[in-house]
Structures are given as C-alpha cells and as structure tokens.
Write a protein that holds these residues in place. Structure first.
Motif, PDB file in Angstrom:
ATOM      1  N   VAL A  91       0.873  -1.185   0.000  1.00 25.90           N
ATOM      2  CA  VAL A  91       0.000   0.000   0.000  1.00 25.90           C
ATOM      3  C   VAL A  91       0.908   1.233   0.000  1.00 25.90           C
ATOM      4  N   SER A  92       0.681   2.133  -0.963  1.00 29.51           N
ATOM      5  CA  SER A  92       1.527   3.336  -1.064  1.00 29.51           C
ATOM      6  C   SER A  92       1.122   4.369  -0.028  1.00 29.51           C
ATOM      7  N   ASP A  93       2.107   5.161   0.396  1.00 29.33           N
ATOM      8  CA  ASP A  93       1.812   6.294   1.294  1.00 29.33           C
ATOM      9  C   ASP A  93       1.258   7.444   0.466  1.00 29.33           C
ATOM     10  N   PHE A  94       0.353   8.197   1.062  1.00 29.42           N
ATOM     11  CA  PHE A  94      -0.175   9.376   0.367  1.00 29.42           C
ATOM     12  C   PHE A  94       0.937  10.412   0.257  1.00 29.42           C
ATOM     13  N   PRO A  95       0.940  11.191  -0.849  1.00 33.82           N
ATOM     14  CA  PRO A  95       1.956  12.249  -0.950  1.00 33.82           C
ATOM     15  C   PRO A  95       1.909  13.211   0.241  1.00 33.82           C
ATOM     16  N   ALA A  96       0.713  13.526   0.705  1.00 33.33           N
ATOM     17  CA  ALA A  96       0.563  14.358   1.925  1.00 33.33           C
ATOM     18  C   ALA A  96      -0.377  13.601   2.861  1.00 33.33           C
ATOM     19  N   PRO A  97      -0.292  13.855   4.176  1.00 37.31           N
ATOM     20  CA  PRO A  97      -1.096  13.022   5.085  1.00 37.31           C
ATOM     21  C   PRO A  97      -2.602  13.179   4.880  1.00 37.31           C
ATOM     22  N   LEU A  98      -3.313  12.067   4.993  1.00 36.81           N
ATOM     23  CA  LEU A  98      -4.773  12.074   5.007  1.00 36.81           C
ATOM     24  C   LEU A  98      -5.171  12.017   6.485  1.00 36.81           C
ATOM     25  N   PRO A  99      -6.065  12.930   6.925  1.00 31.45           N
ATOM     26  CA  PRO A  99      -6.374  12.934   8.369  1.00 31.45           C
ATOM     27  C   PRO A  99      -6.832  11.562   8.858  1.00 31.45           C
ATOM     28  N   LYS A 100      -6.423  11.231  10.045  1.00 35.36           N
ATOM     29  CA  LYS A 100      -6.805   9.939  10.634  1.00 35.36           C
ATOM     30  C   LYS A 100      -8.034  10.086  11.514  1.00 35.36           C
ATOM     31  N   ASP A 101      -8.533  11.309  11.631  1.00 35.79           N
ATOM     32  CA  ASP A 101      -9.750  11.505  12.418  1.00 35.79           C
ATOM     33  C   ASP A 101     -10.754  12.292  11.584  1.00 35.79           C
ATOM     34  N   GLY A 102     -11.994  12.256  12.009  1.00 39.24           N
ATOM     35  CA  GLY A 102     -13.036  13.046  11.358  1.00 39.24           C
ATOM     36  C   GLY A 102     -13.528  12.419  10.072  1.00 39.24           C
ATOM     37  N   GLU A 103     -14.510  13.116   9.470  1.00 34.29           N
ATOM     38  CA  GLU A 103     -15.064  12.653   8.201  1.00 34.29           C
ATOM     39  C   GLU A 103     -14.149  13.047   7.052  1.00 34.29           C
TER      40      GLU A 103
ATOM     41  N   ARG B 176      -6.155  16.875  -1.358  1.00 34.34           N
ATOM     42  CA  ARG B 176      -4.935  17.385  -0.697  1.00 34.34           C
ATOM     43  C   ARG B 176      -3.947  16.254  -0.435  1.00 34.34           C
ATOM     44  N   ALA B 177      -4.475  15.115   0.034  1.00 35.70           N
ATOM     45  CA  ALA B 177      -3.580  13.988   0.337  1.00 35.70           C
ATOM     46  C   ALA B 177      -2.852  13.520  -0.915  1.00 35.70           C
ATOM     47  N   PHE B 178      -3.482  13.709  -2.074  1.00 33.40           N
ATOM     48  CA  PHE B 178      -2.851  13.301  -3.336  1.00 33.40           C
ATOM     49  C   PHE B 178      -2.093  14.456  -3.997  1.00 33.40           C
ATOM     50  N   GLY B 179      -1.949  15.570  -3.254  1.00 38.69           N
ATOM     51  CA  GLY B 179      -1.178  16.704  -3.767  1.00 38.69           C
ATOM     52  C   GLY B 179      -1.912  17.491  -4.838  1.00 38.69           C
ATOM     53  N   ILE B 180      -3.239  17.363  -4.892  1.00 43.23           N
ATOM     54  CA  ILE B 180      -4.020  18.108  -5.895  1.00 43.23           C
ATOM     55  C   ILE B 180      -4.506  19.405  -5.252  1.00 43.23           C
ATOM     56  N   GLU B 181      -4.359  20.497  -5.981  1.00 41.50           N
ATOM     57  CA  GLU B 181      -4.770  21.790  -5.421  1.00 41.50           C
ATOM     58  C   GLU B 181      -6.284  21.826  -5.251  1.00 41.50           C
TER      59      GLU B 181
END
Ligand SMILES: Cc1ncc(C[n+]2csc(CCOP(=O)(O)OP(=O)(O)O)c2C)c(N)n1
Length: 586
Positions: A294-306, A314-319
């Motif tokens: 499993v690849s890591d996201f380019p930027a972190p995806l929140p581990k809490d919340g919806e 954002r996690a995939f580096g898309i504006e």
C-alpha cells in the motif's frame, strides 16, 4: 424509484427480506432505521433498555426462527459486544442482521470508532453500503447470507450514508416463512463443552465466507487508468469518485472478510495502490496483511473526522479551489439547552454550590457549557452514577465539595440502574439527580421504560421510578419540580449537606419542552432591570443582554413562558405578559 436515506433503505431492505422483528436502542446516526422499520406492515419493533438487551432479544427471536433486524450506533456495539461475540459462535436460525452506524467526525457522539473491528473480532460478515440503493440491496441480501452461512451479519454504515437521501428501487416483500424452532443445546448453550466445537465451526465458516466473498457482486472494480488504484468502501467511495476521477477503484461492499484474490489482482493492475478510509486504519491493515503493498499518500490524510473530496485531493497533492471547502471562519453556533428546558435550574444550582458533577449522556450534557459550566465528567451511558461512586471512594472526606451524579431517565434505564445498585450494595454515599423529562430527548424523543411509551404505541407499563429507587432500599428519595427554583435549591441542599454521608436520589420530573406543547404567555424585562446579569447566567437562548448597557431582554419568539428566569431576578424586573400573547413556536 423513491428517495430514501440510508437508514430508511436498510429498514426497507430488511422488510422486503421478510424480517418481522426489530430491536434497538436509539442512537445517532442509527435511530431512524428502527423508527422506519416499525412503520411497515406485519412487523413488531421495540426499543429495548440498551443495546446488549436488544441483541439478546434479537438472538432469541432468531433462534426461534424469525428474521430479525437490530440497530444501534457505534458505541452501542460496545454495549452489545458481549452477546454479539458469542452469537457469532451460535450462529442463527432465522437471519440476524445488525446495523452498526458509525459517526466519524463525532457530530453527536462521545468518540469515533470503526465498527469493522467488531466484525473482525466476531468473524461475522461486514457489509458497507455507499448509498441508499446499496443499503437496501445489502440489507435484503444480508438475510440470505446470514442463513446460508449460519452467521449474524453486520451492516456497517456511517453518518453520511445513514442520513443522505439518494434514489432507491424498491422491491416486493419476500414470501418468507418463519423457520421452526428445534431444541439444540449444542448450538445454543455456549458452555465450554459446546462452545469449543462451535469455535471450530466458526473457523471452518471463515473459509467458506472467504470463498464466497471472491464472487460476491457487492465488491466492484471500476477500471480507469493503471497509474493510481484506490481501495475504499462506504461513504469514502463517494468522496474518492469526486476527488480522483482518473483513478481506478476497488469498491468493497464486503469489508470482512476481504476478497483476497480480488484485492491482489486489483493491486497488480495498477502502479500505485492506495487505501482511502475514514478515521481508521482497518482496511489498510487488512490489505497489508494480505502482503499487498500500500503506497503512502503524498501528503497526510487525516486519521480523524469525516473525509471530504477536498481532503482526499490534498492527500494526493491536488490543489483544492477555495470554494471546495467551507471557510474556517464560519461563526460557531454552540448548542444550548432549549428555552424552558427542565434541566437548566438543576445545573444552575449545582454550579452555584460548586459541586463535583459526574455527568452522563443526553441533552443534559450541555450543562457542561458556559454559563452553567456545571459538569466535571462524561464518558459513556450510565457512568455518572458509577463515577460519582468512584469519586466518593477516592476523595473520602478529603474534599469539602459534594459529589453529585446527573443522569437522564432513558440513560438511567440503559445502564444507570446497575451502577446505582453497585453504590447501594457497597453502601456508597453522594447524591444522584435523575433528570426525568419523560422522554429520550437527545435522540428525538423516543419512548423508554420510565415514560411507558413504546415504539409502535402498543399498550405498555410506565415504570414507577420513585418506587424502583425505594425498592432498592435507598432511604433518601425525593421528587421535585425542576422549574421551581426554591424546591430545586432546597432538595439539593438537603441531599448534599444534611444527608452528605449517605446516598440520596432526587428525581427532577417535568416534561421536555418539546413534548409539552401547551404555550404559556411569555415573559418580558421591565424598566426595573438593573443590568445585574443574573438572568443571563441561566444560559437561556431567549435571554440576551445589551452589549453596552447590560440591560436584559427576552425574545418573545423563543420564550415559552417557563418562568425560570423570573425566579432569579432580585428586582422583579422579569414579568409575564398578561395578554393572551403566547410564548414562541414549539
Ligand atoms: C451506548 C450508547 N447508546 C446510545 C447513545 C445515544 N444517546 C445519547 S444520549 C441518549 C439518551 C438520552 O436520553 P435521556 O437520558 O433521557 O436524556 P435527555 O436527552 O432526555 O435529556 C442516547 C440514546 C449513546 N451515546 N451511547
């Protein structure tokens, strides 16, 4: 084609499958499922005192041969975990389906939990609908799966799926004939001698479920490109479709057991494989356990919340364009007890005497917030009473503040009663305030044992709360009108001072304002207002103060004429209108 919420669709699916018995304890975001199921013809549905009881009633009805729906919120599954994990050994007779509705983002919960872990622990299939159409289809099929594999089946939903209305294709009700009950202790009596072979049967069943899940049409692959592949389920799927239109997707309708071959084949078909899930690492862990990278996201995806499409982008580096996300500076609208709420004065008085208040879960948890600022603790249903006992034990005369538990009527029936028995049994002290507003207000005014209102308005029995308390042998039990300041003050004073070394229970009994529809003439502030601010310390949403002068005002649209504020005015500056003008809309 009809428009239904996920919850309504699950109820419809269960009804179409021939489920005739529904058991639940209310809890957001699951509540409407049973309310909706209860309206179908030919079904019996009831509120139970708590989720453990609901699942046990459900297991009984399933053993007897009926198809059963049990519904609860995620924390309710904790309460029901004891029967659930052993019902996973016994299996079923009539199909047994349990809705676990999770609340990532904690819109109305005390924690975030991923109920998938219960499916994993219990070895029971977990079905994750991503919209109402799937919710209906999965619920209907869940009964076949349950009976075919002799296993309770969990439908795992989240707030977004449970509460969003999307189109569904309704079907006909299946002509299901309730199964016969035959005595079979080796299946239903889980003592060690019988549980051991059932445990082996459970493991053998796992293998069958793993074979079945590979061909289960609830899991779907959407091939787009080979660069990025995403595994997701439930609401996360909808966000991934929005955020990553170019990505290939493996949408899992069954999240336990995982279709191992399907996952491996999908992973092999893409350059980079990601797992997108809400507030949990359940799926990621399951996929990794298969040896899939499993690849890591380019930027972190929140581990809490919806999740949201913006967060995934954002996690995939898309504006993310500014209009995609809600601005951070939206003014907060903290919740408050309603104007005229019977809980208000109890908190005002407990705050005034600086009591240590162990709280509980319900509308009254709002007694924590300013200006009442009364509650010290709140962790789970029933904990107020047991925690106050713990406080008493630990403080044991070293702290001069009285320890007071505050609990609602429904919560008392849910689990407060067993806590109180512990205190009585061990000769504990302290004061317990039961806020009996004649309903389960927080979740939408459901019936409970102490108001005797049942889900389908069948004849019932209203439990005598004071009688129950006296039967426990508690010597100091009083019942008080919570709108009467002097009575509230005096009862709390007697309990916390004169009876400080003993256990006392005060029942504050008055209906929730949303039940009591009689409107009284509203109150207003006259020219005698000294701008002392005493009325504003009640936190009533109808009362405001002029920012410059401090002079109070009462909004006639919100005031329902309860008169609580007038009792706190030392200058007789709050009066009731004598005209026929009535208080605000209810
Ligand atoms: C284990 C569990 N089940 C269900 C819920 C959902 N829930 C929160 S408060 C509440 C009941 C509130 O009723 P009551 O105690 O009568 O207080 P009121 O809201 O009427 O003041 C329920 C069912 C929960 N938080 N935890």
């Amino acid at each position: 084609m009809e428009l239904m919420s996920g919850n309504e669709a699950i109820a419809r699916g269960a009804w179409e499958a021939g489920a005739t018995i529904g058991v639940a304890y209310p809890g957001t975001p699951s509540t409407e499922t049973m309310e909706s199921f209860a309206r179908y013809e030919g079904v019996y549905a009831e509120w139970c005192t708590n989720e453990k009881v609901a699942v046990e009633v459900g297991v009984g009805a399933s053993a007897a041969g009926a198809r059963v729906l049990a519904t609860m919120k995620h924390v309710g599954v904790n309460v029901a975990a004891d029967p659930l994990l052993t019902a996973a050994y016994t299996g079923v007779n009539g199909g047994f389906v349990i809705l676990a509705a999770d609340d990532p983002g904690m819109y109305s919960s005390q924690n975030e939990q991923d109920s998938h872990f219960y499916a994993l622990a219990a070895h029971i299939p977990s079905l994750d609908p991503s919209d109402s159409a799937e919710a209906l289809e999965f619920a209907r099929e869940a009964y076949e799966i349950s009976e075919r594999f002799d296993v309770p089946v969990m439908i795992r939903s989240t707030v977004r799926v449970s509460h969003t209305k999307t189109p569904v294709e309704v079907g006909e009700k299946l002509d299901y004939e309730q199964k016969a009950y035959e005595k079979d202790p080796a299946k239903w009596v889980m003592m060690p001698a019988f549980a051991k072979p059932r445990r082996k049967a459970q493991l053998a069943r796992d293998a069958k479920l793993r074979e079945w899940v590979e061909g289960c049409p609830f899991n779907q692959v959407e091939h787009k490109g080979t660069a990025v592949g995403v595994i997701c389920a439930g609401a996360a799927y909808q966000h991934v479709v929005d955020a990553l239109p170019e990505a290939s997707i493996l949408k899992l309708g069954v999240t336990w057991p995982l279709p191992q071959k399907l996952v491996a084949d999908f992973a092999a078909s893409v350059d980079d494989l990601y797992v997108v899930e809400e507030g949990s690492e359940y799926l990621t862990g399951q996929v990794k356990e298969l040896g899939v990278k499993v690849s890591d996201f380019p930027a972190p995806l929140p581990k809490d919340g919806e999740l949201s499409p913006g967060l995934i982008k954002r996690a995939f580096g898309i504006e993310v364009p500014a209009h995609d996300e809600a601005p951070d500076d939206v003014p907060g609208r903290p919740p408050a007890l309603c104007a005229g709420c019977p809980h208000r004065l109890v908190f005002k008085e407990l705050s005034r005497i600086k009591a240590i208040v162990t709280g509980d879960i319900g509308c009254y948890t709002l007694g924590t917030l300013p200006p009442l600022s009364s509650m010290d603790t709140c962790i789970d249903m029933g904990a107020s009473v047991s925690m106050s006992h713990g406080f008493e034990l630990a403080l044991a005369g070293t702290d001069h503040r009285p320890v007071v538990a505050v609990i609602g009527d429904s919560t008392f029936g849910h689990s407060g009663l067993s806590s109180l028995i512990t205190t009585v049994y061990n000769r504990g002290a302290g004061t317990v305030c039961i806020l009996d507003n004649r309903t389960t207000a927080m979740t939408g005014r459901q019936g409970n044992p102490f108001n005797g209102v049942t889900l389908q308005n069948r004849p019932s029995r209203e439990l005598d709360l004071v009688g129950v308390l006296e039967a426990l042998g508690i010597e100091h039990v009083t019942q008080v009108n919570p709108h009467d300041m002097k009575a509230v003050r005096s009862a709390i004073k007697t309990a916390t001072k004169e009876q400080a070394d003993e256990l006392s229970v005060i029942v504050f009994k008055a209906p929730c304002v949303l039940l009591h529809r009689e409107r009284k003439p509203f109150f207003f502030v006259n020219a005698d207002c000294h701008a002392c601010g005493a009325c504003a310390t009640l936190g009533c949403p109808a009362i405001s103060k002029d920012a410059e002068t401090g002079i109070a005002a009462i909004d006639p649209m919100q005031c329902i004429g309860c008169g609580q504020c007038a009792q706190y005015c030392a200058f007789d500056a709050i009066e009731q209108t004598t005209s026929s003008a009535k208080g605000g809309a209810l």
